[in-house]
Motif scaffolding. Structure first.
Motif, mmCIF file in Angstrom:
data_model
loop_
_atom_site.group_PDB
_atom_site.id
_atom_site.type_symbol
_atom_site.label_atom_id
_atom_site.label_comp_id
_atom_site.label_asym_id
_atom_site.label_seq_id
_atom_site.Cartn_x
_atom_site.Cartn_y
_atom_site.Cartn_z
ATOM 1 N N UNK A 135 -2.662 11.888 -1.314
ATOM 2 C CA UNK A 135 -2.410 12.964 -2.397
ATOM 3 C C UNK A 135 -3.629 13.738 -2.690
ATOM 4 N N UNK A 136 -3.429 14.783 -3.048
ATOM 5 C CA UNK A 136 -4.520 15.896 -3.513
ATOM 6 C C UNK A 136 -5.708 15.753 -2.974
ATOM 7 N N UNK A 137 -5.559 15.585 -1.516
ATOM 8 C CA UNK A 137 -6.891 15.552 -0.608
ATOM 9 C C UNK A 137 -7.538 14.217 -0.745
ATOM 10 N N UNK A 138 -6.968 13.204 -1.283
ATOM 11 C CA UNK A 138 -7.467 11.784 -1.200
ATOM 12 C C UNK A 138 -6.629 10.852 -0.614
ATOM 13 N N UNK A 139 -7.092 10.203 0.499
ATOM 14 C CA UNK A 139 -6.448 9.249 1.428
ATOM 15 C C UNK A 139 -6.803 7.818 0.703
ATOM 16 N N UNK A 140 -5.761 7.035 0.248
ATOM 17 C CA UNK A 140 -5.907 5.704 -0.113
ATOM 18 C C UNK A 140 -5.166 4.916 0.619
ATOM 19 N N UNK A 141 -5.985 3.717 1.102
ATOM 20 C CA UNK A 141 -5.498 2.741 1.927
ATOM 21 C C UNK A 141 -5.732 1.330 1.058
ATOM 22 N N UNK A 142 -4.422 0.841 0.811
ATOM 23 C CA UNK A 142 -4.357 -0.509 0.125
ATOM 24 C C UNK A 142 -4.243 -1.563 1.208
ATOM 25 N N UNK A 143 -4.795 -2.725 1.250
ATOM 26 C CA UNK A 143 -4.656 -3.825 2.308
ATOM 27 C C UNK A 143 -4.722 -5.025 1.446
ATOM 28 N N UNK A 144 -3.684 -5.807 1.643
ATOM 29 C CA UNK A 144 -3.666 -7.178 0.852
ATOM 30 C C UNK A 144 -4.827 -7.983 1.558
ATOM 31 N N UNK A 145 -5.381 -8.942 0.707
ATOM 32 C CA UNK A 145 -6.417 -9.794 1.130
ATOM 33 C C UNK A 145 -5.408 -11.200 1.684
ATOM 34 N N UNK A 146 -5.777 -12.063 2.476
ATOM 35 C CA UNK A 146 -5.221 -13.053 2.955
ATOM 36 C C UNK A 146 -5.566 -14.183 1.891
ATOM 37 N N UNK A 147 -4.566 -14.899 1.888
ATOM 38 C CA UNK A 147 -4.842 -16.150 0.883
ATOM 39 C C UNK A 147 -5.874 -16.808 0.789
ATOM 40 N N UNK A 148 -6.536 -17.066 2.174
ATOM 41 C CA UNK A 148 -7.884 -17.456 2.471
ATOM 42 C C UNK A 148 -8.989 -16.932 1.750
ATOM 43 N N UNK A 149 -8.756 -15.547 1.890
ATOM 44 C CA UNK A 149 -9.831 -14.514 1.172
ATOM 45 C C UNK A 149 -9.820 -14.672 -0.038
ATOM 46 N N UNK A 150 -8.707 -14.703 -0.901
ATOM 47 C CA UNK A 150 -8.166 -14.701 -2.269
ATOM 48 C C UNK A 150 -9.025 -15.946 -2.842
ATOM 49 N N UNK A 151 -9.098 -16.976 -2.258
ATOM 50 C CA UNK A 151 -9.506 -18.431 -2.721
ATOM 51 C C UNK A 151 -10.908 -18.651 -2.223
#
Length: 159
Positions: A135-151
């Motif tokens: 959007x508006x020349x900006x690429x945004x990628x959202x990748x959920x962290x794994x449960x292991x990475x969260x904790x």
């Protein structure tokens, strides 16, 4: 009337090394800022290089890893994103043509170029749930962290 003898406050001796010292100074300046000459001589090339190598931010936001890339002047169809468990690669191609015709004035500019940037992902992510929007020349990628990475947290002992 007696003639006064003048004394030099500072005497400058001619030096054979003077031209070499100037070359040495120019070389030192170039080594400190090697591409500054290109910026002053070719500003358009510098602007094109900035577009071809986009600025990318990677940060954690809550339970997601976010990757943002500035891609002005590039169409969504010309962008390619590939994710593995360890890396993300953003590549694309810029195709721009601009034609202006006015009374006694003509201009036709074209600029083309491709880029590819690969980054190591700093945390474990679930690539199957990754989402991207442009959007508006900006690429945004959202990748959920794994449960292991969260904790995953480790207290370090300070020595």
């Amino acid at each position: 009337m007696a003639r006064k003898e003048t004394k030099d406050v500072a005497r400058i001796e001619p030096s054979i090394m003077a031209p070499f010292e100037e070359i040495d100074r120019l070389f030192d300046e170039f080594m400190r800022r090697p591409f500054s000459i290109f910026g002053s001589l070719m500003p358009r090339l510098r602007a094109e290089a900035e577009v071809i190598s986009p600025a990318v931010d990677i940060y954690e936001e809550g339970d997601h890893l976010v990757v943002k890339a500035e891609l002005p002047g590039i169409n969504k169809e010309d962008i390619d994103v590939k994710i593995t468990d360890d890396y993300i690669t953003i590549s694309g191609e810029k195709k721009k043509e601009e034609k202006v015709e006015q009374k006694d004035y003509y201009r036709y500019e074209r600029s083309y170029g491709s880029f590819s940037r690969t980054f190591t992902l700093p945390v474990d992510v679930d690539i199957d749930k990754a989402q991207a929007k442009f959007e508006n020349g900006v690429l945004e990628i959202r990748i959920p962290k794994t449960e292991e990475a969260k904790t995953k947290e480790r207290k370090l002992q300070i020595e």
